[in-house]
Design a protein around this motif. Structure first.
Motif, PDB file in Angstrom:
ATOM      1  N   GLY A   1     -62.982  45.594  -3.203  1.00 55.29           N
ATOM      2  CA  GLY A   1     -62.197  45.357  -1.996  1.00 55.29           C
ATOM      3  C   GLY A   1     -61.364  44.097  -2.135  1.00 55.29           C
ATOM      4  N   LYS A   2     -60.500  43.865  -1.149  1.00 51.18           N
ATOM      5  CA  LYS A   2     -59.607  42.707  -1.196  1.00 51.18           C
ATOM      6  C   LYS A   2     -59.880  41.797  -0.004  1.00 51.18           C
ATOM      7  CE  LYS A   2     -54.757  41.429  -0.950  1.00 51.18           C
ATOM      8  NZ  LYS A   2     -53.401  41.910  -0.695  1.00 51.18           N
ATOM      9  N   VAL A   3     -60.227  40.556  -0.270  1.00 49.65           N
ATOM     10  CA  VAL A   3     -60.419  39.571   0.792  1.00 49.65           C
ATOM     11  C   VAL A   3     -59.036  39.040   1.161  1.00 49.65           C
ATOM     12  CG1 VAL A   3     -61.399  37.314   1.383  1.00 49.65           C
ATOM     13  CG2 VAL A   3     -62.750  38.956   0.044  1.00 49.65           C
ATOM     14  N   TYR A   4     -58.612  39.246   2.426  1.00 55.76           N
ATOM     15  CA  TYR A   4     -57.303  38.746   2.845  1.00 55.76           C
ATOM     16  C   TYR A   4     -57.421  37.477   3.685  1.00 55.76           C
ATOM     17  CZ  TYR A   4     -58.204  41.173   7.270  1.00 55.76           C
ATOM     18  OH  TYR A   4     -58.756  41.614   8.453  1.00 55.76           O
ATOM     19  N   ALA A   5     -58.612  37.133   4.131  1.00 53.56           N
ATOM     20  CA  ALA A   5     -58.850  35.880   4.861  1.00 53.56           C
ATOM     21  C   ALA A   5     -60.189  35.330   4.380  1.00 53.56           C
ATOM     22  CB  ALA A   5     -58.866  36.112   6.366  1.00 53.56           C
ATOM     23  N   GLU A   6     -60.147  34.263   3.611  1.00 54.34           N
ATOM     24  CA  GLU A   6     -61.365  33.660   3.064  1.00 54.34           C
ATOM     25  C   GLU A   6     -62.292  33.215   4.192  1.00 54.34           C
ATOM     26  OE1 GLU A   6     -62.292  33.433  -0.112  1.00 54.34           O
ATOM     27  OE2 GLU A   6     -60.448  34.332  -0.852  1.00 54.34           O
ATOM     28  N   ALA A   7     -63.595  33.196   3.915  1.00 50.41           N
ATOM     29  CA  ALA A   7     -64.584  32.771   4.901  1.00 50.41           C
ATOM     30  C   ALA A   7     -64.303  31.349   5.354  1.00 50.41           C
ATOM     31  CB  ALA A   7     -65.993  32.875   4.315  1.00 50.41           C
ATOM     32  N   GLY A   8     -64.407  31.144   6.655  1.00 54.06           N
ATOM     33  CA  GLY A   8     -64.160  29.815   7.193  1.00 54.06           C
ATOM     34  C   GLY A   8     -64.549  29.716   8.648  1.00 54.06           C
ATOM     35  N   ASP A   9     -64.518  28.485   9.150  1.00 57.36           N
ATOM     36  CA  ASP A   9     -64.891  28.189  10.532  1.00 57.36           C
ATOM     37  C   ASP A   9     -63.697  28.327  11.471  1.00 57.36           C
ATOM     38  OD1 ASP A   9     -67.710  27.274  10.388  1.00 57.36           O
ATOM     39  OD2 ASP A   9     -66.856  25.793   9.019  1.00 57.36           O
ATOM     40  N   THR A  10     -63.995  28.728  12.700  1.00 58.24           N
ATOM     41  CA  THR A  10     -63.001  28.780  13.766  1.00 58.24           C
ATOM     42  C   THR A  10     -63.618  28.187  15.014  1.00 58.24           C
ATOM     43  OG1 THR A  10     -62.063  30.824  12.859  1.00 58.24           O
ATOM     44  CG2 THR A  10     -61.497  30.287  15.129  1.00 58.24           C
ATOM     45  N   ASP A  11     -62.942  27.236  15.610  1.00 55.59           N
ATOM     46  CA  ASP A  11     -63.343  26.632  16.882  1.00 55.59           C
ATOM     47  C   ASP A  11     -64.722  25.982  16.862  1.00 55.59           C
ATOM     48  OD1 ASP A  11     -60.895  27.378  18.003  1.00 55.59           O
ATOM     49  OD2 ASP A  11     -61.678  29.301  18.685  1.00 55.59           O
ATOM     50  N   GLY A  12     -65.262  25.697  15.688  1.00 55.42           N
ATOM     51  CA  GLY A  12     -66.519  24.986  15.578  1.00 55.42           C
ATOM     52  C   GLY A  12     -67.778  25.806  15.838  1.00 55.42           C
ATOM     53  N   TRP A  13     -67.640  27.088  16.178  1.00 53.01           N
ATOM     54  CA  TRP A  13     -68.835  27.890  16.450  1.00 53.01           C
ATOM     55  C   TRP A  13     -68.764  29.316  15.891  1.00 53.01           C
ATOM     56  CZ3 TRP A  13     -68.819  32.103  19.987  1.00 53.01           C
ATOM     57  CH2 TRP A  13     -67.627  32.265  20.704  1.00 53.01           C
ATOM     58  N   MET A  14     -67.645  29.659  15.262  1.00 52.03           N
ATOM     59  CA  MET A  14     -67.509  30.986  14.656  1.00 52.03           C
ATOM     60  C   MET A  14     -67.230  30.823  13.162  1.00 52.03           C
ATOM     61  SD  MET A  14     -65.307  33.072  17.496  1.00 52.03           S
ATOM     62  CE  MET A  14     -64.099  31.769  17.798  1.00 52.03           C
ATOM     63  N   TYR A  15     -67.781  31.725  12.366  1.00 53.81           N
ATOM     64  CA  TYR A  15     -67.600  31.706  10.917  1.00 53.81           C
ATOM     65  C   TYR A  15     -67.411  33.139  10.457  1.00 53.81           C
ATOM     66  CZ  TYR A  15     -68.583  30.739   5.982  1.00 53.81           C
ATOM     67  OH  TYR A  15     -68.498  30.617   4.615  1.00 53.81           O
ATOM     68  N   GLY A  16     -66.338  33.418   9.756  1.00 51.51           N
ATOM     69  CA  GLY A  16     -66.108  34.785   9.331  1.00 51.51           C
ATOM     70  C   GLY A  16     -65.060  34.893   8.246  1.00 51.51           C
ATOM     71  N   PHE A  17     -64.796  36.132   7.829  1.00 51.75           N
ATOM     72  CA  PHE A  17     -63.770  36.421   6.829  1.00 51.75           C
ATOM     73  C   PHE A  17     -63.205  37.809   7.086  1.00 51.75           C
ATOM     74  CE2 PHE A  17     -66.973  39.023   4.955  1.00 51.75           C
ATOM     75  CZ  PHE A  17     -66.402  39.795   3.950  1.00 51.75           C
ATOM     76  N   GLY A  18     -62.062  38.099   6.471  1.00 47.02           N
ATOM     77  CA  GLY A  18     -61.430  39.402   6.616  1.00 47.02           C
ATOM     78  C   GLY A  18     -61.234  40.058   5.263  1.00 47.02           C
ATOM     79  N   PHE A  19     -61.348  41.392   5.234  1.00 39.36           N
ATOM     80  CA  PHE A  19     -61.184  42.109   3.974  1.00 39.36           C
ATOM     81  C   PHE A  19     -60.635  43.505   4.205  1.00 39.36           C
ATOM     82  CE2 PHE A  19     -65.410  43.226   5.437  1.00 39.36           C
ATOM     83  CZ  PHE A  19     -65.613  44.549   5.056  1.00 39.36           C
ATOM     84  N   ALA A  20     -60.093  44.077   3.137  1.00 37.02           N
ATOM     85  CA  ALA A  20     -59.612  45.451   3.143  1.00 37.02           C
ATOM     86  C   ALA A  20     -60.472  46.259   2.181  1.00 37.02           C
ATOM     87  CB  ALA A  20     -58.151  45.510   2.728  1.00 37.02           C
ATOM     88  N   ASP A  21     -60.847  47.468   2.605  1.00 37.29           N
ATOM     89  CA  ASP A  21     -61.640  48.329   1.732  1.00 37.29           C
ATOM     90  C   ASP A  21     -60.730  49.023   0.713  1.00 37.29           C
ATOM     91  OD1 ASP A  21     -60.493  50.581   3.011  1.00 37.29           O
ATOM     92  OD2 ASP A  21     -62.230  50.870   4.318  1.00 37.29           O
ATOM     93  N   LEU A  22     -61.291  49.901  -0.090  1.00 39.17           N
ATOM     94  CA  LEU A  22     -60.535  50.554  -1.163  1.00 39.17           C
ATOM     95  C   LEU A  22     -59.414  51.446  -0.651  1.00 39.17           C
ATOM     96  CD1 LEU A  22     -63.483  51.432  -3.580  1.00 39.17           C
ATOM     97  CD2 LEU A  22     -61.961  49.453  -3.630  1.00 39.17           C
ATOM     98  N   ASP A  23     -59.509  51.884   0.608  1.00 42.75           N
ATOM     99  CA  ASP A  23     -58.458  52.700   1.210  1.00 42.75           C
ATOM    100  C   ASP A  23     -57.445  51.862   1.975  1.00 42.75           C
ATOM    101  OD1 ASP A  23     -59.444  55.204   0.321  1.00 42.75           O
ATOM    102  OD2 ASP A  23     -60.935  55.198   1.929  1.00 42.75           O
ATOM    103  N   GLY A  24     -57.627  50.543   1.981  1.00 44.08           N
ATOM    104  CA  GLY A  24     -56.705  49.655   2.673  1.00 44.08           C
ATOM    105  C   GLY A  24     -57.048  49.395   4.127  1.00 44.08           C
ATOM    106  N   HIS A  25     -58.165  49.956   4.623  1.00 45.35           N
ATOM    107  CA  HIS A  25     -58.566  49.716   6.006  1.00 45.35           C
ATOM    108  C   HIS A  25     -59.069  48.282   6.135  1.00 45.35           C
ATOM    109  CE1 HIS A  25     -58.068  53.933   6.732  1.00 45.35           C
ATOM    110  NE2 HIS A  25     -58.902  54.206   5.739  1.00 45.35           N
ATOM    111  N   ARG A  26     -58.684  47.632   7.225  1.00 43.91           N
ATOM    112  CA  ARG A  26     -59.029  46.217   7.412  1.00 43.91           C
ATOM    113  C   ARG A  26     -60.291  46.055   8.246  1.00 43.91           C
ATOM    114  NH1 ARG A  26     -54.737  42.080   6.773  1.00 43.91           N
ATOM    115  NH2 ARG A  26     -53.344  43.027   5.273  1.00 43.91           N
ATOM    116  N   TRP A  27     -61.089  45.100   7.827  1.00 40.71           N
ATOM    117  CA  TRP A  27     -62.364  44.769   8.448  1.00 40.71           C
ATOM    118  C   TRP A  27     -62.452  43.260   8.603  1.00 40.71           C
ATOM    119  CZ3 TRP A  27     -66.288  48.629   9.025  1.00 40.71           C
ATOM    120  CH2 TRP A  27     -65.982  49.852   8.441  1.00 40.71           C
ATOM    121  N   ASN A  28     -63.308  42.810   9.502  1.00 35.72           N
ATOM    122  CA  ASN A  28     -63.686  41.402   9.502  1.00 35.72           C
ATOM    123  C   ASN A  28     -65.172  41.323   9.797  1.00 35.72           C
ATOM    124  OD1 ASN A  28     -64.074  41.472  12.301  1.00 35.72           O
ATOM    125  ND2 ASN A  28     -62.367  40.164  12.766  1.00 35.72           N
TER     126      ASN A  28
END
Length: 81
Positions: free
Chosen positions: A42-69
């Motif tokens: 898969g392809k990570v399009y948003a590296e793991a990181g903090d948001t607003d001091g209380w959320m931590y996540g990342f974004g990726f696309a699967d082999l078909d190009g569908h986006r997930w977080n």
């Protein structure tokens, strides 16, 4: 072929048709999933990181190009409003 929606089929490599979100139990689970995504091709399009001091996540696309977080929310650090 009969097209029920009467719409063109989306090209997931050119746009986002929908974004699926997965809740995580910990920051470590987010990091583990990021590693698994890369290992599976898969392809990570948003590296793991903090948001607003209380959320931590990342974004990726699967082999078909569908986006997930994937997102971990530490509610103990969530601001009181």
């Amino acid at each position: 072929m009969w097209n029920v929606t009467v719409n063109k089929i989306s090209d997931s490599n050119q746009g986002t048709e929908v974004l699926f979100s997965i809740g995580a139990e910990s920051r470590e689970e987010v990091d583990e999933m990021s590693d698994l995504v890369v290992k599976a091709g898969g392809k990570v399009y948003a590296e793991a990181g903090d948001t607003d001091g209380w959320m931590y996540g990342f974004g990726f696309a699967d082999l078909d190009g569908h986006r997930w977080n994937m997102l971990y929310m530490d509610v103990t650090k969530m601001p009181n409003e």
